[in-house]
Design a protein around this motif. Sequence first.
Motif, PDB file in Angstrom:
ATOM      1  N   PRO A 204       0.821  -1.211   0.000  1.00  9.09           N
ATOM      2  CA  PRO A 204       0.000   0.000   0.000  1.00  9.09           C
ATOM      3  C   PRO A 204       0.855   1.261   0.000  1.00  9.09           C
ATOM      4  O   PRO A 204       1.909   1.308   0.631  1.00  9.09           O
ATOM      5  CB  PRO A 204      -0.808  -0.114   1.295  1.00  9.09           C
ATOM      6  N   LYS A 205       0.371   2.292  -0.736  1.00  3.47           N
ATOM      7  CA  LYS A 205       1.148   3.551  -0.822  1.00  3.47           C
ATOM      8  C   LYS A 205       0.330   4.722  -0.258  1.00  3.47           C
ATOM      9  O   LYS A 205       0.639   5.870  -0.490  1.00  3.47           O
ATOM     10  CB  LYS A 205       1.515   3.826  -2.295  1.00  3.47           C
ATOM     11  N   ASN A 206      -0.760   4.369   0.454  1.00  2.30           N
ATOM     12  CA  ASN A 206      -1.666   5.447   0.878  1.00  2.30           C
ATOM     13  C   ASN A 206      -1.747   5.559   2.400  1.00  2.30           C
ATOM     14  O   ASN A 206      -2.797   5.793   2.969  1.00  2.30           O
ATOM     15  CB  ASN A 206      -3.051   5.161   0.319  1.00  2.30           C
ATOM     16  N   GLY A 207      -0.603   5.293   3.052  1.00  2.00           N
ATOM     17  CA  GLY A 207      -0.622   5.459   4.509  1.00  2.00           C
ATOM     18  C   GLY A 207      -1.243   4.299   5.240  1.00  2.00           C
ATOM     19  O   GLY A 207      -1.489   4.381   6.443  1.00  2.00           O
ATOM     20  N   ARG A 208      -1.480   3.174   4.522  1.00  2.00           N
ATOM     21  CA  ARG A 208      -1.987   1.978   5.222  1.00  2.00           C
ATOM     22  C   ARG A 208      -0.817   1.094   5.642  1.00  2.00           C
ATOM     23  O   ARG A 208       0.212   1.040   4.965  1.00  2.00           O
ATOM     24  CB  ARG A 208      -2.919   1.182   4.294  1.00  2.00           C
ATOM     25  N   ASP A 209      -1.002   0.380   6.720  1.00  2.00           N
ATOM     26  CA  ASP A 209       0.028  -0.546   7.208  1.00  2.00           C
ATOM     27  C   ASP A 209       0.293  -1.607   6.130  1.00  2.00           C
ATOM     28  O   ASP A 209      -0.622  -2.313   5.709  1.00  2.00           O
ATOM     29  CB  ASP A 209      -0.478  -1.210   8.506  1.00  2.00           C
ATOM     30  N   PRO A 210       1.549  -1.761   5.670  1.00  2.00           N
ATOM     31  CA  PRO A 210       1.841  -2.724   4.605  1.00  2.00           C
ATOM     32  C   PRO A 210       1.799  -4.176   5.059  1.00  2.00           C
ATOM     33  O   PRO A 210       1.738  -5.085   4.230  1.00  2.00           O
ATOM     34  CB  PRO A 210       3.263  -2.354   4.174  1.00  2.00           C
ATOM     35  N   LEU A 211       1.824  -4.412   6.354  1.00  2.00           N
ATOM     36  CA  LEU A 211       1.813  -5.805   6.853  1.00  2.00           C
ATOM     37  C   LEU A 211       0.778  -5.936   7.965  1.00  2.00           C
ATOM     38  O   LEU A 211       1.051  -6.487   9.032  1.00  2.00           O
ATOM     39  CB  LEU A 211       3.216  -6.208   7.329  1.00  2.00           C
ATOM     40  N   ALA A 212      -0.414  -5.462   7.688  1.00  2.00           N
ATOM     41  CA  ALA A 212      -1.492  -5.520   8.690  1.00  2.00           C
ATOM     42  C   ALA A 212      -2.021  -6.941   8.792  1.00  2.00           C
ATOM     43  O   ALA A 212      -1.711  -7.811   7.974  1.00  2.00           O
ATOM     44  CB  ALA A 212      -2.610  -4.558   8.287  1.00  2.00           C
ATOM     45  N   TYR A 213      -2.859  -7.153   9.803  1.00  4.83           N
ATOM     46  CA  TYR A 213      -3.333  -8.504  10.113  1.00  4.83           C
ATOM     47  C   TYR A 213      -3.945  -9.175   8.892  1.00  4.83           C
ATOM     48  O   TYR A 213      -3.728 -10.365   8.656  1.00  4.83           O
ATOM     49  CB  TYR A 213      -4.372  -8.420  11.242  1.00  4.83           C
ATOM     50  N   ASN A 214      -4.691  -8.443   8.087  1.00  4.37           N
ATOM     51  CA  ASN A 214      -5.398  -9.071   6.957  1.00  4.37           C
ATOM     52  C   ASN A 214      -4.633  -8.969   5.648  1.00  4.37           C
ATOM     53  O   ASN A 214      -5.171  -9.276   4.576  1.00  4.37           O
ATOM     54  CB  ASN A 214      -6.800  -8.460   6.804  1.00  4.37           C
ATOM     55  N   ASP A 215      -3.362  -8.539   5.717  1.00  3.67           N
ATOM     56  CA  ASP A 215      -2.554  -8.518   4.486  1.00  3.67           C
ATOM     57  C   ASP A 215      -2.453  -9.949   3.956  1.00  3.67           C
ATOM     58  O   ASP A 215      -2.351 -10.903   4.738  1.00  3.67           O
ATOM     59  CB  ASP A 215      -1.161  -7.962   4.808  1.00  3.67           C
ATOM     60  N   PRO A 216      -2.474 -10.144   2.638  1.00  2.77           N
ATOM     61  CA  PRO A 216      -2.407 -11.507   2.085  1.00  2.77           C
ATOM     62  C   PRO A 216      -1.229 -12.322   2.628  1.00  2.77           C
ATOM     63  O   PRO A 216      -1.370 -13.503   2.946  1.00  2.77           O
ATOM     64  CB  PRO A 216      -2.279 -11.266   0.578  1.00  2.77           C
TER      65      PRO A 216
END
Length: 285
Positions: A96-108
């Motif tokens: 993600p490039k929009n300020g979202r966590d790149p390794l959040a819980y639901n990341d693939p």
Amino acid sequence: MGFEHRCVAHAAPVDSMRSVCWKGPPMSLVLLDAEPPVATLTLNHDEKRNALSCALISELTEALAICREREVRSVVLRARKGVKVWSAGHDISELPKNGRDPLAYNDPLEQAIRAVREHPAPVIAMVEGSVWGGACELVICCDLAIAAPTATFALTPARLGVPYNAAGVLRIMNEVDLSTVKEMFFTGRPISAERALASEVINHLVPAEELESFTYEMAGAITQMSPLSIAVAKEQIRLLSDARPLSPEAFERIQGMRRTVYDSGDYREGIRAFMEKRPPRWTGR
Ligand code: YXS
């Protein structure tokens, strides 16, 4: 019972294994040979160096679900024979490039790692070629890892300006000696298969020509054991190894620090540089 290993030729796109109710899109990023007692999942996207894209991970998790339905007793996770790159890690174009966590819980990637760790049967990573970033964590989170001398392993957040997540760092720390963990995170450089064996990234290092027979012999041996006992032992080890006292304030502090990184210009620069095929220019901001 000696289990002769099945070559990739027996494998098929995941959807052909799904009962008629499966209405998903045609699948071919992961090939599945799910004839019990041993299943083989083959990463099959060499053009993109088996990057762990959302689409590939969807097939990977679907394949594991089929293995669970078919009560497979051990799973071999591999790439195609002779690959130079086992997996290039998280699909960088999907970070993600929009300020979202790149390794959040639901990341693939997180979903794939949970699917492997929560699968009731042991998952054995059979590795040739280089393994990068999140794929390195995926191998480490497999129950066993057996590699050929061509295998190398690199933790790459620092190459890209990514703030790795707390659960991932803990999972790696649980398996690999801390001095090697620090060196891998701080240099971003691959370590050799020999070093990986010494640091317990992998269980066994075997000659390339013996890799398949060694792996499938072990996979077959596991199927001779009690599946219920193994499933409980695997889940106990997962729950107990994840059990760490961490105050909510400490967790919030980690998340705050990580946000500073994924909100930074350097995070965007790391992704941009990869896409533009050039070295990143870090500013520290
Ligand atoms: O240019 P085309 O379209 O042919 O595509 C190229 C690459 O862009 C693509 N590709 C990837 N696409 C998305 N995500 C990736 N991780 C990725 N890696 C490669 O595949 C096509 C062939 O790549 P190419 O020409 O570079 O192949 P090569 O054989 O010369 O080099 C293979 C690698 C693996 C050494 C090289 O592709 C590479 O350095 N890839 C990136 C490795 C990496 O840094 N992975 C970390 C991903 S981020 C991640 O896992 C976590 C978020 S973290 O970083 O925090 O651990």
